[in-house]
Motif scaffolding. Sequence first.
Motif, PDB file in Angstrom:
ATOM      1  N   LEU A  98      -1.197  12.814  -3.852  1.00  0.00           N
ATOM      2  CA  LEU A  98      -0.785  13.621  -2.711  1.00  0.00           C
ATOM      3  C   LEU A  98      -0.225  12.799  -1.555  1.00  0.00           C
ATOM      4  N   LEU A  99       0.041  11.523  -1.797  1.00  0.00           N
ATOM      5  CA  LEU A  99       0.766  10.693  -0.835  1.00  0.00           C
ATOM      6  C   LEU A  99       1.737   9.812  -1.609  1.00  0.00           C
ATOM      7  N   HIS A 100       2.856   9.519  -1.000  1.00  0.00           N
ATOM      8  CA  HIS A 100       3.778   8.536  -1.571  1.00  0.00           C
ATOM      9  C   HIS A 100       3.181   7.148  -1.351  1.00  0.00           C
ATOM     10  N   ASP A 101       2.951   6.441  -2.434  1.00  0.00           N
ATOM     11  CA  ASP A 101       2.328   5.114  -2.316  1.00  0.00           C
ATOM     12  C   ASP A 101       3.352   3.998  -2.183  1.00  0.00           C
ATOM     13  N   ASP A 102       4.646   4.350  -2.214  1.00  0.00           N
ATOM     14  CA  ASP A 102       5.692   3.325  -2.219  1.00  0.00           C
ATOM     15  C   ASP A 102       6.477   3.288  -0.915  1.00  0.00           C
ATOM     16  N   ILE A 103       5.891   3.797   0.177  1.00  0.00           N
ATOM     17  CA  ILE A 103       6.593   3.722   1.461  1.00  0.00           C
ATOM     18  C   ILE A 103       6.577   2.282   1.968  1.00  0.00           C
ATOM     19  N   LEU A 104       7.563   1.956   2.788  1.00  0.00           N
ATOM     20  CA  LEU A 104       7.654   0.636   3.410  1.00  0.00           C
ATOM     21  C   LEU A 104       6.796   0.653   4.668  1.00  0.00           C
ATOM     22  N   THR A 105       5.756  -0.163   4.705  1.00  0.00           N
ATOM     23  CA  THR A 105       4.829  -0.184   5.841  1.00  0.00           C
ATOM     24  C   THR A 105       4.930  -1.505   6.584  1.00  0.00           C
TER      25      THR A 105
END
Length: 609
Positions: free
Chosen positions: A366-373
């Motif tokens: 339920l979350l995108h784990d590949d975002i740029l942080t």
Amino acid sequence: MRLNSVLAEVTERIIRRSAPTRRRYLDLITRQQDRGVSRPRLACGNLAHAFAASGEDKTAIRSGAAMNIGIVSAYNDMLSAHQPYARYPDQIRLFAREEGATAQVAGCVPAMCDGVTQGQPGMELSLFSRDTIALSTAVALSHGMFEGVALLGICDKIVPGLLMGALRFGHLPTVLVPAGPMPSGLPNKTKQQVRQLYTEGKVGRDELLDAEAASYHSAGTCTFYGTANTNQMMMEVMGLHVPGAAFVTPNTKLRQALTREAVHRVLAIGMAGDDYRPLGRCIDERAIVNAAVGLLATGGSTNLAIHLPAIARAAGIVIDWEDLDRLSAAVPLLTRVYPNGAADVNGFHAAGGMGFVIATLLDTGLLHDDILTVAAGGFADYTRTPALRDDHLVWGDRQSVSGDDTILRPASDPFRTDGGMRLVQGNLGRGIFKTSAVSPDRWTIEAPAAVFDDQEEVLEAFRAGKLDRDVVVVVRFQGPAANGMPELHKLTPSLGILQDRGYRVALVTDGRMSGASGKVPAVIHLTPEALPSGPLARVHDGDMIRLSAQDGTIEALVDPVEWAAREIRAQPGSEEGTGRELFTFMRLGADSAERGASAMLAAMEHQAV
């Protein structure tokens, strides 16, 4: 874990819808990076002005050999959440020097407190202070002196405004630096009970002020889960904080260590290195969807249904309330934090906080784990909680177990299977219905309308006993164009009393209800707003109004022929004073609540077309 199908579908829907505007935005920040205003391009006179008062940093800033961080601060010492920021610039300069870099205060932005202006004339400036903050942020960063940005802000309009401004400089690496919530004081539920007793005349002003002062008692963010703390949640799920920074109290060693780490991360992700992470790339469609999921999973403030579309638009991304509604059907409610429960944000943090929320949402796709942080290890870092060990900042193991399942539950065993924020629509327009704190037996209300053009009129009617019945209170001419869309939280105690007396009560308005929206069913942010000719301007006293979260409707049960023939009610004369007249141009240019209620973005997009 495979991505949830609804999450994937909504994300793809947003990507398709946003393709032209997102492409223009990314082209903009590429041009800014390649040939925008920057220190190497400044004339000698420009540069000399900029480092004239920089003391021991003068040589480093002059040489251009290392990054210079621009600090944009929302400090003032009237706003408890931002009072700790007084010392941050000096700390940030020291932390930057540890890495051979420098930092300067690029500018300060206004930071009004909705808690102070709630129910007062100044609240009509509140929403448009967000555009003012965005413009102030742009002014601060326009000098071209900075290769990275530290944004110091927490509360309601401040974080959205900072992001909206900074995104126009989206080629710069940027970290949000919070200051944390105040320690727990008088429980929020007790405070609310005293407010209701005061409204009923059962306690006096001294008792009420004692309760308020015991609740709001020291430096830090208010401890209920309103807009300010929802902002902090959102920065975590978008990966714009140092992991776990949101809910650590001010003036502690751990808070200072997190600020130090934030400065070092800005320097580590600069464009001169091999790990460049510009703000405009970090905030993409996936990060915006993550923010929406976090909002729903934690029962956050309805104000974010306005702010999130505005932040997204500043990055060339277009979302709408249907996106939120679709996600709400798939995202479970994981928290019970006041006003949706008894605990405050300190209790939430102690139970596992954002680390647990992010971990369990990732586990269920339920979350995108590949975002740029901004974190070194990526989004997985946000599942862990920071601590000090021998005065060194460390992160513990992944937060896989709740410390208190009355406050925080896993996605496999939620408080509710949906996120509690519904889109309702019908012949009164489109609005938001927050159900997470409302008993399900009140999700559908059908009752006669009592129509008001001002919240003070509602309170007068309440005191006169005219609302002691089943009633849908309609408060109109409260939208962005009418008066700046103030929060109507002042109505909460009175409406709550009516509900406690056994009446079927609801609120319908084109205004806002705030992050403290509670147990009374309310359809808010109705768009089109009453001004100049929205449907609310046709409603008469006594019209039967039906609102339903179950079937997503909001209707005036009036014969369609009569409805179409009704005269449009004109807005009462607008008030002046308290600076409200200075914001006339924003009211005239503001677009709808669903698009973010921003005059600035509306004008910018008109020029682009």
